[in-house]
Design a protein around this motif. Structure first.
Motif, PDB file in Angstrom:
ATOM      1  N   PHE A  58       0.806  -1.204   0.052  1.00 54.35           N
ATOM      2  CA  PHE A  58      -0.118   0.052   0.118  1.00 54.35           C
ATOM      3  C   PHE A  58       0.992   1.425  -0.099  1.00 54.35           C
ATOM      4  CE2 PHE A  58      -2.060   3.377   2.448  1.00 54.35           C
ATOM      5  CZ  PHE A  58      -3.193   3.489   1.629  1.00 54.35           C
ATOM      6  N   ALA A  59       0.421   2.242  -1.053  1.00 54.36           N
ATOM      7  CA  ALA A  59       1.498   3.381  -1.002  1.00 54.36           C
ATOM      8  C   ALA A  59       0.469   4.462  -1.322  1.00 54.36           C
ATOM      9  CB  ALA A  59       2.444   3.228  -2.201  1.00 54.36           C
ATOM     10  N   THR A  60       0.833   5.823  -0.568  1.00 53.03           N
ATOM     11  CA  THR A  60       0.096   6.790  -0.942  1.00 53.03           C
ATOM     12  C   THR A  60       1.262   7.970  -0.348  1.00 53.03           C
ATOM     13  OG1 THR A  60      -1.964   8.240  -0.579  1.00 53.03           O
ATOM     14  CG2 THR A  60      -0.883   7.137   1.358  1.00 53.03           C
ATOM     15  N   GLY A  61       1.063   9.166  -0.982  1.00 51.91           N
ATOM     16  CA  GLY A  61       1.867  10.254  -0.680  1.00 51.91           C
ATOM     17  C   GLY A  61       1.505  11.001   0.559  1.00 51.91           C
ATOM     18  N   SER A  62       2.467  11.545   1.325  1.00 51.42           N
ATOM     19  CA  SER A  62       2.046  12.367   2.436  1.00 51.42           C
ATOM     20  C   SER A  62       1.305  13.498   1.971  1.00 51.42           C
ATOM     21  CB  SER A  62       3.331  12.500   3.392  1.00 51.42           C
ATOM     22  OG  SER A  62       4.327  13.344   2.586  1.00 51.42           O
TER      23      SER A  62
ATOM     24  N   THR B 106       1.140  12.240  -3.924  1.00 50.82           N
ATOM     25  CA  THR B 106       0.436  11.176  -4.635  1.00 50.82           C
ATOM     26  C   THR B 106       0.457  11.428  -6.070  1.00 50.82           C
ATOM     27  OG1 THR B 106      -0.687  10.515  -2.264  1.00 50.82           O
ATOM     28  CG2 THR B 106      -1.564   9.953  -4.327  1.00 50.82           C
ATOM     29  N   ARG B 107       0.259  12.604  -6.350  1.00 54.13           N
ATOM     30  CA  ARG B 107       0.361  12.924  -7.898  1.00 54.13           C
ATOM     31  C   ARG B 107       1.723  12.557  -8.439  1.00 54.13           C
ATOM     32  NH1 ARG B 107       1.632  17.376 -11.037  1.00 54.13           N
ATOM     33  NH2 ARG B 107       0.633  17.265 -12.852  1.00 54.13           N
ATOM     34  N   LEU B 108       2.690  12.802  -7.855  1.00 53.01           N
ATOM     35  CA  LEU B 108       4.157  12.471  -8.192  1.00 53.01           C
ATOM     36  C   LEU B 108       4.319  10.955  -8.322  1.00 53.01           C
ATOM     37  CD1 LEU B 108       6.847  13.441  -8.967  1.00 53.01           C
ATOM     38  CD2 LEU B 108       7.443  13.132  -6.580  1.00 53.01           C
TER      39      LEU B 108
ATOM     40  N   ARG C 288       1.713   8.727  -8.744  1.00 58.10           N
ATOM     41  CA  ARG C 288       0.876   8.649  -9.989  1.00 58.10           C
ATOM     42  C   ARG C 288       1.548   8.671 -11.228  1.00 58.10           C
ATOM     43  NH1 ARG C 288      -2.450  11.415 -13.010  1.00 58.10           N
ATOM     44  NH2 ARG C 288      -2.625  13.277 -11.420  1.00 58.10           N
ATOM     45  N   MET C 289       2.190   9.888 -11.392  1.00 59.78           N
ATOM     46  CA  MET C 289       2.990  10.263 -12.820  1.00 59.78           C
ATOM     47  C   MET C 289       4.006   9.036 -12.776  1.00 59.78           C
ATOM     48  SD  MET C 289       2.599  14.524 -12.577  1.00 59.78           S
ATOM     49  CE  MET C 289       4.666  14.324 -12.507  1.00 59.78           C
ATOM     50  N   GLY C 290       4.907   8.756 -11.783  1.00 61.84           N
ATOM     51  CA  GLY C 290       5.999   7.862 -11.653  1.00 61.84           C
ATOM     52  C   GLY C 290       5.330   6.524 -12.437  1.00 61.84           C
ATOM     53  N   ILE C 291       4.174   6.024 -11.690  1.00 60.08           N
ATOM     54  CA  ILE C 291       3.542   4.710 -12.565  1.00 60.08           C
ATOM     55  C   ILE C 291       3.125   4.872 -13.803  1.00 60.08           C
ATOM     56  CG2 ILE C 291       1.547   3.101 -11.980  1.00 60.08           C
ATOM     57  CD1 ILE C 291       1.748   3.905  -8.828  1.00 60.08           C
ATOM     58  N   THR C 292       2.558   6.204 -14.023  1.00 57.79           N
ATOM     59  CA  THR C 292       2.065   6.132 -15.453  1.00 57.79           C
ATOM     60  C   THR C 292       3.359   6.170 -16.266  1.00 57.79           C
ATOM     61  OG1 THR C 292       0.011   7.491 -14.866  1.00 57.79           O
ATOM     62  CG2 THR C 292       0.984   7.830 -16.958  1.00 57.79           C
ATOM     63  N   ASN C 293       4.296   6.811 -16.052  1.00 54.92           N
ATOM     64  CA  ASN C 293       5.469   7.066 -17.017  1.00 54.92           C
ATOM     65  C   ASN C 293       6.315   5.382 -17.427  1.00 54.92           C
ATOM     66  OD1 ASN C 293       4.916   9.679 -17.523  1.00 54.92           O
ATOM     67  ND2 ASN C 293       6.283  10.356 -15.995  1.00 54.92           N
TER      68      ASN C 293
ATOM     69  N   ASP D 245      -7.407   9.829 -11.588  1.00 55.07           N
ATOM     70  CA  ASP D 245      -6.859  10.407 -10.516  1.00 55.07           C
ATOM     71  C   ASP D 245      -6.883   9.376  -9.153  1.00 55.07           C
ATOM     72  OD1 ASP D 245      -5.692  12.195  -8.845  1.00 55.07           O
ATOM     73  OD2 ASP D 245      -7.645  13.331  -8.341  1.00 55.07           O
ATOM     74  N   TYR D 246      -6.079   9.094  -8.251  1.00 55.93           N
ATOM     75  CA  TYR D 246      -6.051   8.156  -7.174  1.00 55.93           C
ATOM     76  C   TYR D 246      -5.642   8.779  -6.064  1.00 55.93           C
ATOM     77  CZ  TYR D 246      -6.705   4.810 -11.104  1.00 55.93           C
ATOM     78  OH  TYR D 246      -6.967   3.990 -12.115  1.00 55.93           O
ATOM     79  N   GLU D 247      -6.025   8.287  -4.931  1.00 55.44           N
ATOM     80  CA  GLU D 247      -5.704   8.632  -3.791  1.00 55.44           C
ATOM     81  C   GLU D 247      -4.665   7.675  -2.937  1.00 55.44           C
ATOM     82  OE1 GLU D 247      -9.061   9.104  -0.955  1.00 55.44           O
ATOM     83  OE2 GLU D 247     -10.226  10.251  -2.187  1.00 55.44           O
TER      84      GLU D 247
END
Length: 151
Positions: free
Chosen positions: A92-96, A101-103, A105-110, A139-141
């Motif tokens: 389980f991972a989410t940004g603080s 979290t957006r960063l 998501r962008m890393g996963i997307t790329n 968009d994900y949390e």
């Protein structure tokens, strides 16, 4: 991730990883930690600067060391090491923060095509508050990641 990575060290259980970011703000000690969530085989991924004073991860610090891609690739490489030792794990991972979290998501997307060779990735939807297979542009949390054999 097919990116340059830092060398890291870990203890024998591969739950805690340390490496040093080297960039325009100097050498900064980083830590990645996988902790039990209380749900069987689900582990929380914590990441940030190592705080010498508290001897804990500071996941709110902003380093701006100019090496974010290399740092994220290093964190991703710890996921490979962790799931090699714990193949049944779900991470389980989410940004603080929402920005982090957006960063992520962008890393996963790329890197999704490469990631999907070894892992299944799910995102927690903002609108429906439910898990779905990761879709580029949504968009994900939070995120759940597991080795392909576990799905």
């Amino acid at each position: 991730m097919n990116q340059p990575k830092y060398l890291y060290k870990s203890e024998e259980f591969l739950r805690t990883f340390e490496f040093t970011s080297e960039g325009n703000r100097g050498r900064i000690r980083k830590m990645v930690q996988y902790t039990d969530t209380g749900t069987e085989n689900i582990y929380n991924l914590a990441f940030g600067d190592y705080d010498e004073e508290t001897q804990e991860i500071n996941d709110l610090s902003i380093t701006n060391n100019g090496d974010s891609l290399k740092v994220l690739a290093t964190v991703a490489s710890t996921i490979y090491a962790f799931t090699e030792k714990y193949p049944e794990a779900w991470i389980f991972a989410t940004g603080s923060t929402a920005v982090r979290t957006r960063l992520y998501r962008m890393g996963i997307t790329n890197n999704l095509a490469e990631i999907c060779k070894d892992f299944k990735v799910f995102g927690l939807t903002v609108s429906e508050n439910s898990w779905e297979q990761f879709i580029i542009g949504d968009d994900y949390e939070a995120f759940l990641i597991t080795r392909l054999e576990n799905t």
